[in-house]
Design a protein around this motif. Sequence first.
Motif, PDB file in Angstrom:
ATOM      1  N   PHE A 181       0.838  -1.208   0.000  1.00 64.59           N
ATOM      2  CA  PHE A 181       0.000   0.000   0.000  1.00 64.59           C
ATOM      3  C   PHE A 181       0.871   1.255   0.000  1.00 64.59           C
ATOM      4  CE2 PHE A 181      -1.869   3.262   2.870  1.00 64.59           C
ATOM      5  CZ  PHE A 181      -2.812   3.764   1.988  1.00 64.59           C
ATOM      6  N   GLU A 182       1.871   1.277   0.865  1.00 59.30           N
ATOM      7  CA  GLU A 182       2.753   2.442   0.953  1.00 59.30           C
ATOM      8  C   GLU A 182       3.553   2.625  -0.329  1.00 59.30           C
ATOM      9  OE1 GLU A 182       4.966   1.691   4.506  1.00 59.30           O
ATOM     10  OE2 GLU A 182       3.302   2.279   5.833  1.00 59.30           O
ATOM     11  N   LYS A 183       4.015   1.504  -0.910  1.00 65.27           N
ATOM     12  CA  LYS A 183       4.750   1.597  -2.174  1.00 65.27           C
ATOM     13  C   LYS A 183       3.836   2.063  -3.306  1.00 65.27           C
ATOM     14  CE  LYS A 183       8.270  -1.889  -1.116  1.00 65.27           C
ATOM     15  NZ  LYS A 183       8.805  -3.229  -1.442  1.00 65.27           N
ATOM     16  N   LEU A 184       2.588   1.591  -3.298  1.00 68.83           N
ATOM     17  CA  LEU A 184       1.624   2.021  -4.313  1.00 68.83           C
ATOM     18  C   LEU A 184       1.420   3.531  -4.251  1.00 68.83           C
ATOM     19  CD1 LEU A 184      -0.724   1.677  -6.363  1.00 68.83           C
ATOM     20  CD2 LEU A 184      -2.209   1.184  -4.404  1.00 68.83           C
ATOM     21  N   MET A 185       1.157   4.055  -3.066  1.00 72.35           N
ATOM     22  CA  MET A 185       0.902   5.484  -2.939  1.00 72.35           C
ATOM     23  C   MET A 185       2.137   6.297  -3.297  1.00 72.35           C
ATOM     24  SD  MET A 185      -2.220   5.424  -2.341  1.00 72.35           S
ATOM     25  CE  MET A 185      -2.333   7.214  -2.341  1.00 72.35           C
ATOM     26  N   SER A 186       3.303   5.817  -2.913  1.00 71.41           N
ATOM     27  CA  SER A 186       4.538   6.520  -3.249  1.00 71.41           C
ATOM     28  C   SER A 186       4.783   6.515  -4.749  1.00 71.41           C
ATOM     29  CB  SER A 186       5.717   5.875  -2.523  1.00 71.41           C
ATOM     30  OG  SER A 186       6.934   6.473  -2.910  1.00 71.41           O
ATOM     31  N   ASN A 187       4.535   5.375  -5.384  1.00 67.97           N
ATOM     32  CA  ASN A 187       4.754   5.264  -6.824  1.00 67.97           C
ATOM     33  C   ASN A 187       3.780   6.154  -7.597  1.00 67.97           C
ATOM     34  OD1 ASN A 187       5.959   4.245  -9.195  1.00 67.97           O
ATOM     35  ND2 ASN A 187       4.402   2.664  -9.386  1.00 67.97           N
ATOM     36  N   LEU A 188       2.528   6.171  -7.171  1.00 68.02           N
ATOM     37  CA  LEU A 188       1.556   7.025  -7.841  1.00 68.02           C
ATOM     38  C   LEU A 188       1.913   8.499  -7.686  1.00 68.02           C
ATOM     39  CD1 LEU A 188      -1.853   5.297  -6.981  1.00 68.02           C
ATOM     40  CD2 LEU A 188      -0.551   5.158  -9.105  1.00 68.02           C
ATOM     41  N   GLU A 189       2.313   8.885  -6.490  1.00 68.41           N
ATOM     42  CA  GLU A 189       2.684  10.281  -6.263  1.00 68.41           C
ATOM     43  C   GLU A 189       3.882  10.690  -7.107  1.00 68.41           C
ATOM     44  OE1 GLU A 189       3.674  13.365  -2.577  1.00 68.41           O
ATOM     45  OE2 GLU A 189       3.643  11.204  -2.218  1.00 68.41           O
ATOM     46  N   THR A 190       4.823   9.766  -7.276  1.00 69.62           N
ATOM     47  CA  THR A 190       6.051  10.076  -8.009  1.00 69.62           C
ATOM     48  C   THR A 190       5.880   9.970  -9.517  1.00 69.62           C
ATOM     49  OG1 THR A 190       7.359   9.242  -6.154  1.00 69.62           O
ATOM     50  CG2 THR A 190       8.487   9.462  -8.280  1.00 69.62           C
ATOM     51  N   ASN A 191       5.110   8.968  -9.977  1.00 66.96           N
ATOM     52  CA  ASN A 191       5.139   8.621 -11.399  1.00 66.96           C
ATOM     53  C   ASN A 191       3.804   8.733 -12.128  1.00 66.96           C
ATOM     54  OD1 ASN A 191       7.968   7.811 -11.491  1.00 66.96           O
ATOM     55  ND2 ASN A 191       7.341   6.078 -10.204  1.00 66.96           N
ATOM     56  N   TYR A 192       2.686   8.687 -11.421  1.00 73.89           N
ATOM     57  CA  TYR A 192       1.384   8.793 -12.080  1.00 73.89           C
ATOM     58  C   TYR A 192       1.184  10.246 -12.518  1.00 73.89           C
ATOM     59  CZ  TYR A 192      -3.756   8.773 -12.537  1.00 73.89           C
ATOM     60  OH  TYR A 192      -5.051   8.918 -12.990  1.00 73.89           O
ATOM     61  N   VAL A 193       1.151  10.467 -13.810  1.00 72.31           N
ATOM     62  CA  VAL A 193       1.242  11.818 -14.348  1.00 72.31           C
ATOM     63  C   VAL A 193       0.015  12.678 -13.994  1.00 72.31           C
ATOM     64  CG1 VAL A 193       0.235  11.327 -16.622  1.00 72.31           C
ATOM     65  CG2 VAL A 193       1.974  13.107 -16.405  1.00 72.31           C
ATOM     66  N   TYR A 194      -1.108  12.041 -13.645  1.00 75.35           N
ATOM     67  CA  TYR A 194      -2.323  12.791 -13.324  1.00 75.35           C
ATOM     68  C   TYR A 194      -2.613  12.828 -11.817  1.00 75.35           C
ATOM     69  CZ  TYR A 194      -2.942  11.981 -18.312  1.00 75.35           C
ATOM     70  OH  TYR A 194      -2.749  11.919 -19.660  1.00 75.35           O
ATOM     71  N   TYR A 195      -1.623  12.480 -11.019  1.00 76.20           N
ATOM     72  CA  TYR A 195      -1.830  12.316  -9.578  1.00 76.20           C
ATOM     73  C   TYR A 195      -2.427  13.567  -8.920  1.00 76.20           C
ATOM     74  CZ  TYR A 195      -0.700  11.206  -4.681  1.00 76.20           C
ATOM     75  OH  TYR A 195      -0.767  10.964  -3.334  1.00 76.20           O
TER      76      TYR A 195
END
Length: 399
Positions: free
Chosen positions: A31-45
């Motif tokens: 869960f923590e890795k998911l949120m970190s990855n989305l914040e860093t790499n998901y372009v529409y975050y």
Amino acid sequence: MNRLILFFLLLGNVAFGQTNIVDKLKVRQDFEKLMSNLETNYVYYNTKDVDLNCIESYYSQKIDSIKNSTEVLLFFEYILDEFYDSHLHLNTSNKFSYRLYSPIFVSTIGDKTEISSTWKDQIESGLNINITNAEILTFNGINFNELIEKFPTHCQNKNNNEVRTWISNKILSGRRNEPRIVTLKTKTGKIETLDIDKIKIRKDTNLLSYKIIDNIGVIRLNNSLGETKTKEEFKQALNNLEETNGIILDLRNTVDGGNTNIAYPIAGHFTNKKMIFQKYINKQENFDDYIKTTKPKYNKPLIVLVGRWTGSVGEGLASGFDGTGIGKIVGTEMLKLAGATKSYKFSNFNYGYQYSYIEVLHITGYPREKFVPKYKVVCNDDIEDEFIKEGIRMINHQK
């Protein structure tokens, strides 16, 4: 029964039978890795109408209530659903997961949801009533607005029409283990019942099909923009259509997207020079993407048909043809799949998810997912294919 009640509170009104023990620490780590990855790499975050702090807090608190692997999967599925982005989803599912799409598309404004499109060109049977512009009243006997409010997301703004429309179509896609019975009020005021599962979608076995109508070639891609052999079959089709007065390229069944390595050579048949076709933006840089000439070269008019089941790379082909001026785009709004995706695997589970890491733009800089055809088709329930009819009319008018 206690377990069922707990899960109702956690993820929604669904009952589960699996009893395998879950390592909560592993769930929390991913869960923590998911949120970190989305914040860093998901372009529409940071562009979504969603409370990001709420996601962190709400789902973090729910981890301790998870009892089995089915609940783990849905835990992650619902987190991604918070972003109301059909390009952002797990790469697996279970019988309680929502499908990715249905053969009808609805638009929601305020407390009213209406059918705006049906996948008529791909429907083989099971849709025997006129439902265009019909209002959705209930789904499986439950008031539709109530279902929108109870959709198992907690941190998005459900008063936002874009969010409500996304949720509405997700509800109609349905969980894989439940029926999909809809009560409708048609535009004539009649109350009708529609069983979506009785709508039979044609399964095309060929990568593409083509025919000649009024000396105009019609090439239809059968959801094949991810198949390498599509390039060669497209080339053969063009060779057989070289004496026609124009080409209608039908992209209305590209719902699963594809690969630019397939799409760009197809586009290259319609240009005699290298051209900018799309623009990309990620968090580090902006860059252009090009097409170049592919033989045989076809230099007569091109009409491109699109609809609500034109997705991702299909949308890129349409917006690229429009931006370059190579073809005229005819149809309706498309699937609105935003960005180019990549996959990420969870550390502790044997599945993962995809997310958009690059924003894809029309060459004018306009977001691809917001592009709509200049030449619009009004859908109806007549037997005649309005899209093909308009494409033929436009080519004949250019002669």
